[in-house]
Design a protein around this motif. Sequence first.
Motif, mmCIF file in Angstrom:
data_model
loop_
_atom_site.group_PDB
_atom_site.id
_atom_site.type_symbol
_atom_site.label_atom_id
_atom_site.label_comp_id
_atom_site.label_asym_id
_atom_site.label_seq_id
_atom_site.Cartn_x
_atom_site.Cartn_y
_atom_site.Cartn_z
ATOM 1 N N ASP A 53 -40.880 -47.513 163.170
ATOM 2 C CA ASP A 53 -40.034 -48.706 163.147
ATOM 3 C C ASP A 53 -38.601 -48.283 162.865
ATOM 4 O O ASP A 53 -38.364 -47.470 161.973
ATOM 5 N N SER A 54 -37.656 -48.848 163.592
ATOM 6 C CA SER A 54 -36.259 -48.736 163.185
ATOM 7 C C SER A 54 -35.989 -49.866 162.204
ATOM 8 O O SER A 54 -35.752 -51.003 162.615
ATOM 9 N N ALA A 55 -36.037 -49.564 160.924
ATOM 10 C CA ALA A 55 -35.827 -50.603 159.918
ATOM 11 C C ALA A 55 -34.477 -51.280 160.112
ATOM 12 O O ALA A 55 -34.327 -52.488 159.930
ATOM 13 N N HIS A 56 -33.484 -50.498 160.539
ATOM 14 C CA HIS A 56 -32.120 -51.040 160.655
ATOM 15 C C HIS A 56 -31.969 -52.035 161.794
ATOM 16 O O HIS A 56 -31.009 -52.804 161.813
ATOM 17 N N LYS A 57 -32.901 -52.068 162.736
ATOM 18 C CA LYS A 57 -32.753 -52.980 163.869
ATOM 19 C C LYS A 57 -33.030 -54.431 163.489
ATOM 20 O O LYS A 57 -32.376 -55.344 164.007
ATOM 21 N N THR A 58 -34.008 -54.667 162.633
ATOM 22 C CA THR A 58 -34.397 -56.052 162.339
ATOM 23 C C THR A 58 -34.483 -56.383 160.853
ATOM 24 O O THR A 58 -34.682 -57.543 160.502
ATOM 25 N N LEU A 59 -34.355 -55.397 159.993
ATOM 26 C CA LEU A 59 -34.378 -55.631 158.550
ATOM 27 C C LEU A 59 -32.988 -55.295 157.982
ATOM 28 O O LEU A 59 -32.203 -54.600 158.630
ATOM 29 N N PRO A 60 -32.679 -55.762 156.781
ATOM 30 C CA PRO A 60 -31.350 -55.494 156.203
ATOM 31 C C PRO A 60 -31.217 -54.059 155.673
ATOM 32 O O PRO A 60 -31.135 -53.818 154.473
ATOM 33 N N VAL A 61 -31.184 -53.113 156.610
ATOM 34 C CA VAL A 61 -31.109 -51.682 156.301
ATOM 35 C C VAL A 61 -29.951 -51.095 157.096
ATOM 36 O O VAL A 61 -29.694 -51.501 158.236
ATOM 37 N N LEU A 62 -29.255 -50.125 156.511
ATOM 38 C CA LEU A 62 -28.126 -49.494 157.188
ATOM 39 C C LEU A 62 -28.586 -48.705 158.411
ATOM 40 O O LEU A 62 -29.721 -48.225 158.476
ATOM 41 N N THR A 63 -27.682 -48.569 159.371
ATOM 42 C CA THR A 63 -27.989 -47.874 160.617
ATOM 43 C C THR A 63 -28.539 -46.473 160.345
ATOM 44 O O THR A 63 -27.978 -45.711 159.559
ATOM 45 N N GLY A 64 -29.636 -46.160 161.017
ATOM 46 C CA GLY A 64 -30.301 -44.864 160.837
ATOM 47 C C GLY A 64 -31.541 -44.942 159.987
ATOM 48 O O GLY A 64 -32.382 -44.034 160.027
ATOM 49 N N GLY A 65 -31.708 -46.012 159.223
ATOM 50 C CA GLY A 65 -32.896 -46.148 158.383
ATOM 51 C C GLY A 65 -34.120 -46.500 159.214
ATOM 52 O O GLY A 65 -34.094 -47.459 159.997
ATOM 53 N N ALA A 66 -35.180 -45.726 159.094
ATOM 54 C CA ALA A 66 -36.381 -45.940 159.903
ATOM 55 C C ALA A 66 -37.622 -45.510 159.135
ATOM 56 O O ALA A 66 -37.542 -44.847 158.096
ATOM 57 N N TYR A 67 -38.786 -45.899 159.690
ATOM 58 C CA TYR A 67 -40.071 -45.567 159.085
ATOM 59 C C TYR A 67 -40.956 -44.844 160.100
ATOM 60 O O TYR A 67 -41.006 -45.207 161.271
ATOM 61 N N LEU A 68 -41.688 -43.852 159.619
ATOM 62 C CA LEU A 68 -42.821 -43.281 160.346
ATOM 63 C C LEU A 68 -44.068 -43.687 159.586
ATOM 64 O O LEU A 68 -44.242 -43.321 158.425
ATOM 65 N N HIS A 69 -44.931 -44.476 160.228
ATOM 66 C CA HIS A 69 -46.137 -44.989 159.585
ATOM 67 C C HIS A 69 -47.375 -44.245 160.084
ATOM 68 O O HIS A 69 -47.605 -44.159 161.294
ATOM 69 N N LEU A 70 -48.182 -43.764 159.164
ATOM 70 C CA LEU A 70 -49.505 -43.250 159.488
ATOM 71 C C LEU A 70 -50.529 -44.286 159.053
ATOM 72 O O LEU A 70 -50.502 -44.757 157.911
ATOM 73 N N SER A 71 -51.420 -44.666 159.968
ATOM 74 C CA SER A 71 -52.467 -45.618 159.624
ATOM 75 C C SER A 71 -53.578 -44.903 158.857
ATOM 76 O O SER A 71 -53.595 -43.672 158.754
ATOM 77 N N HIS A 72 -54.515 -45.663 158.359
ATOM 78 C CA HIS A 72 -55.609 -45.066 157.588
ATOM 79 C C HIS A 72 -56.560 -44.255 158.459
ATOM 80 O O HIS A 72 -57.355 -43.468 157.935
#
Length: 443
Positions: A211-230
């Motif tokens: 997820d690019s957190a900065h695209k749709t959440l109140p996060v500064l440009t460049g903030g993102a998540y790499l999610h591993l599922s269970h």
Amino acid sequence: MNTPIYDFVQKYAKENYVRLHMPGHKGHSFIGCESLDITEIEGADVLSHAEGIIKESEDNASSLFSSLHTYYSTEGSTLCIKAMLTLICKHAEGRPLILAARNVHKAFIYAGALLDFDVQWMYGEKSEHLCSCKITKEAVESHILSAERKPAAVYITSPDYLGNISDIKGIAEVCDKHGIPLLVDNAHGAYLNFLIENRHPLALGATICCDSAHKTLPVLTGGAYLHLSHKAEKYLSDARDALALHATTSPSYITLQSLDLCNAYLTAHFSEKLYLATVGVAETQKLLSKTGFESAFNEPLKLTLYPLSYGYTGYELADILRKEKIVCEYRDRDHVVLMAPCDNNFCDIMSVYKAIKSLEKKQAKEPSPRFDLSSEKNVMSLREAIFSPSEYVRTEDAVGRICAEPAVSCPPAVPICISGEIITAEIADAFRYFGFDEIKVIK
């Protein structure tokens, strides 16, 4: 929810230490944020080997997204895309083959060049737009069964730039049936996790996603998540190294603080605010529809306008909106894409309706041509093409040549022609449509 990164940096800034360490501004103000811009000093943890406050903050994010673990990136989803493909390549048997929907971000192409995997492209049932590639679960299964060897992963982009969301649940079930991990570029959909009906890829069965957190959440440009599922446990021990392989060793602590603070924001009645925001987008779309103006909101926070039938190009409409102090996310001849705020600011999204309702409806313009990208012929691997000697030629002289680098503007960053493919006359037309007078080709 606590905010360990933010708290540490705030405390450090207030105690007025003599900073005989990087960065070179030493905390003195030039643009205003320098006192909060630090490096990996004692107590600040290290993103590439997080064991302290960064790990604690990532654990908070993991609980919010119900992931096995959520990793922070300060280099956007671009880094996360490369990392999740690295994980697949590291655990693949033999040379990896990735089944990928054609509307990939160019970061996928660069990852292919660096990691040297093979790609089998999946095309939508009909050509609608460069950004869109509507893949059904039946199509995915057909591609899996017809592939020359068992794919190492299936890769899709959802939501796409125009707001279309794929059938993640159905595609994930097909992938699980065949024992193949599903990777999702969810750059535009971090907020989907917080809808009343959770529509995030992790909740719908994806193995790994970003997820690019900065695209749709109140996060500064460049903030993102790499999610591993269970169900991605086998990748857990390698995930942070996969990120470090492609990342800078100097991550932004300003961006890390923003990601950290966002955790607390997401626990403070965010779902209620988000629900009201999606209602605002839906109501705006209904009002536009009553005026005869075509629009869609397949993705709950994105409003895509189709101005041609109203007598305007997307470029013209974007200019009109800008004069009303409304700046769009993306526009081309056919579309204007607007990304609504997630905090229920009705005035912002309703201003679009107010601007459009006063427009004179004119004679409809002809729709743009649809370019069939499935006719492309691959003659070189991504790695061979991108690392081969290349040159720029005029678009009209590129027909029959081999595409070198994935020429595309950002946004939308979806390649018009894939590196290693022969440029056809139709593809040259597509380049011209998107404003490219020159193309980089293999010498």
